[in-house]
Design an enzyme around this catalytic site. Sequence first.
Site, short mmCIF file in Angstrom:
data_model
loop_
_atom_site.label_atom_id
_atom_site.label_comp_id
_atom_site.label_asym_id
_atom_site.label_seq_id
_atom_site.Cartn_x
_atom_site.Cartn_y
_atom_site.Cartn_z
N HIS A 34 -6.45 -5.35 -11.32
CA HIS A 34 -6.97 -4.17 -12.01
C HIS A 34 -5.88 -3.09 -12.03
O HIS A 34 -4.75 -3.34 -11.58
CB HIS A 34 -8.26 -3.68 -11.33
CG HIS A 34 -8.12 -3.52 -9.84
ND1 HIS A 34 -7.28 -2.57 -9.27
CD2 HIS A 34 -8.69 -4.18 -8.80
CE1 HIS A 34 -7.37 -2.65 -7.95
NE2 HIS A 34 -8.21 -3.63 -7.63
N HIS A 50 -3.71 -2.45 -8.92
CA HIS A 50 -2.58 -3.36 -8.72
C HIS A 50 -1.42 -2.98 -9.64
O HIS A 50 -0.26 -2.99 -9.24
CB HIS A 50 -2.99 -4.80 -9.02
CG HIS A 50 -4.05 -5.35 -8.13
ND1 HIS A 50 -5.33 -5.62 -8.56
CD2 HIS A 50 -4.04 -5.69 -6.81
CE1 HIS A 50 -6.05 -6.12 -7.57
NE2 HIS A 50 -5.29 -6.17 -6.49
N GLY A 74 -1.70 -0.56 -1.73
CA GLY A 74 -2.59 0.52 -2.15
C GLY A 74 -3.22 1.22 -0.95
O GLY A 74 -3.59 0.57 0.03
N ASP A 123 -6.83 0.42 0.92
CA ASP A 123 -6.88 -0.28 2.20
C ASP A 123 -5.97 0.46 3.18
O ASP A 123 -4.91 -0.04 3.56
CB ASP A 123 -6.44 -1.74 2.03
CG ASP A 123 -7.36 -2.50 1.09
OD1 ASP A 123 -8.49 -2.79 1.49
OD2 ASP A 123 -6.95 -2.76 -0.05
N GLN A 168 -4.98 -1.28 6.32
CA GLN A 168 -4.00 -2.34 6.06
C GLN A 168 -2.60 -1.74 6.01
O GLN A 168 -1.65 -2.31 6.57
CB GLN A 168 -4.35 -3.04 4.75
CG GLN A 168 -3.33 -4.05 4.29
CD GLN A 168 -3.84 -4.85 3.09
OE1 GLN A 168 -4.50 -5.86 3.24
NE2 GLN A 168 -3.53 -4.37 1.90
N SER A 217 -11.46 -1.92 -7.39
CA SER A 217 -11.49 -3.03 -6.44
C SER A 217 -11.87 -4.30 -7.18
O SER A 217 -12.70 -4.27 -8.08
CB SER A 217 -12.53 -2.76 -5.34
OG SER A 217 -12.81 -3.95 -4.62
N ARG A 275 -13.60 -6.48 -6.03
CA ARG A 275 -14.99 -6.77 -5.66
C ARG A 275 -16.02 -5.96 -6.47
O ARG A 275 -17.21 -6.25 -6.39
CB ARG A 275 -15.20 -6.54 -4.15
CG ARG A 275 -14.52 -7.58 -3.27
CD ARG A 275 -14.88 -7.42 -1.81
NE ARG A 275 -14.40 -8.51 -0.97
CZ ARG A 275 -13.29 -8.48 -0.23
NH1 ARG A 275 -12.53 -7.40 -0.19
NH2 ARG A 275 -12.93 -9.52 0.49
#
Lengths: 286, 286
Positions: free
Chosen positions: A38, A41, A151, A154, A157, A189, A191
Site C-alpha cells: 500500500h 510501503h 514504517g 510498527d 519494530q 495496513s 490487514r
Amino acid sequence: MIQTMQQISTIAEMRVHIKEARRLGKTIGIVPTMGFLHQGHLSLVKAAREKCDLVVMSIFVNPLQFGPNEDFERYPRDIEHDRQMAQSAGVDLLFTPEVSEMYPKPILTNISVSNVTEQLCGKSRPGHFDGVATVVTKLFQIVQPDYAFFGQKDAQQVAVVTQMTYDLSMPVQIVPCPIVREEDGLAMSSRNVYLTPEQRKEALVLSQSLKQAKSWLGEGVALSEIRGRIIDMIAAMPLASIDYVELLRYPDLTPIEQRTPGESIIIALAVRFGHTRLIDNLITNI
Amino acid sequence: MIQTMQQISTIAEMRVHIKEARRLGKTIGIVPTMGFLHQGHLSLVKAAREKCDLVVMSIFVNPLQFGPNEDFERYPRDIEHDRQMAQSAGVDLLFTPEVSEMYPKPILTNISVSNVTEQLCGKSRPGHFDGVATVVTKLFQIVQPDYAFFGQKDAQQVAVVTQMTYDLSMPVQIVPCPIVREEDGLAMSSRNVYLTPEQRKEALVLSQSLKQAKSWLGEGVALSEIRGRIIDMIAAMPLASIDYVELLRYPDLTPIEQRTPGESIIIALAVRFGHTRLIDNLITNI
C-alpha cells in the site's frame, strides 16, 4: 527514466547482484515487507530511492513472526499487484523468496532483543519480535544494505531493529519513515482489507483518539487520565476490543509516570475488530 | 616480505580499513581469538594467509561467554607478546577493542543456537555459546569477512558458528582447522599456562585416551565400552575431575547408540585440574 525491475527468488542470485553493486560502489537500500503493498510501503521506497543507488524490496511473509493462533496462513497476498506497484515506485530488485528458500531446514538460530520488547506487541505477541529480529538479520546478511527503511506504524519494530543493529554493530542505518494514512485518518495496513464496512468505520477511533490525545497533552491533562479517556473512546465502539493502550517513554519504551518537559513519548494502541488486530501510534514531545 | 601490521582498537577505524579493502576487491579473512596466542592460533593465521588478501585477527576476551563463576577476570593476557606473534605470523590488522568499545552499554541482543548446543560444553557452561554466537556475529558485522578460521579443539564452537552462518545466510565461509598439539600430545590452549607441573603431567591423559580410543574403534569395541574405558583412564589420575566424556554423531552432535559404518563421530572430553578446565576431542569415521 526507464527502469527495469528484476524479480529474484533465490539467495544465490541475490548475492550475485549485491556483489556487482558493491563492486561498483553503489549504496544499497532495503525495504523489507510482507507484501500486499500500500502507499505506506511505497513511501518507504520513495525514501530509499532518494538515498540509495540500488533499491531492494523484499516481500516475504515470515512464518517465524506469527504466533500459532495468528494469521500467517490467511495473511493477504497478491504478488502480481505488488510487482506492478514496486516497479512503478522505482524498486530495482524485488526479492520474493519462498519459505523453503529462506528456511530450507528448521532454523535453529534465534535472535532476541530484551527490554524494548517487554511492552506493547512484545507482550501480547510472544516470540513475534524474535521472528522479526531473526528474519531482518538474515535479510541484511543477504542484501548487505547501507540503509534499511521501516514504517513508524510498527514503532516497536523500529525500536527492536535499531537496538539490534546498534548492539551487533551492523553496518546499516535504520531509517524510520512516518505513518501513511487514508484520507479519513486510518493508518495504512495490509490487514485493513480484512475489515467489514462496519468495522472499517469504527476503526477510525484509533487515529481519532490519538488526535484527541495530542490536544489533551497540549492542555496539560495527566498521562494516566489521557490513557483512561482513550480507553473510554475505544470501548464505546461496539465491535472494538482493546489489546492495549499504553503511554511510554520513547524510544526506550519504558513506563512513564510523570510528565517531564522535553521528553518524547509514544502513545501506542492495539485494537481487535473480530479477528483483525490493528495498531496505531503517536510519537510526540511532552 | 615486509609486513607492517596495524593495531586497531575502535570499530570506527576498523570500518575505514574494511571499506577500503572491499573497494579494492580484497578477500578478507578473520581469525577471532581471546589472545594469549599459541601455535594453534598461528596455524589459523597461516590458513587465512593462504586464502585471503587481508588477514584480520581479533583479540577480545569476551565477557558474554564466561559464566559468573568462570575465569573471565583471570583469563591470561599478554598483548605485547601477542602483538609480536601476530606480526610475525603475517596478520595485517590486529583488532584489540576494549570491552567498553564492544559493549558501551549493556547489550540487549542475544543470539542462541539450539540443538548443537545441548550436549558437551553447551550443557556444562550454560549461556556460553550464546555469548560466542553473539560476539562472533558482531565481529562479522565489523570485519565483514569472506572466511573465518576456527580451531577444531573447540569443535562445538565450530558447529555452533557453522549452524548460525547457515541459518542466517551470513556471507562468510567457516574454515575449521586441525588441533595443534604440544610434542607430548597435549592440545594447545591458552589455559594450559594455569597448570601446575603435576597437573600438566596428568593432563596428558586427555590426548592419550583419545589415541587409545581410536585403536579401540579400529578393533570394533562398542561405543559405550570405549566411553567407559576413557572414563577409567582419566579417573585413574588423582588430580583429574571429569566434566564430560561423550561420543556423539558429528557434526550434528546428537547421541549415537549403534555403530553405523561411514558415520562420523566425535569423542569429546572436558576435564578439570583444580580450577583449570581442559577440553580435547577426536573426530573420526566409524
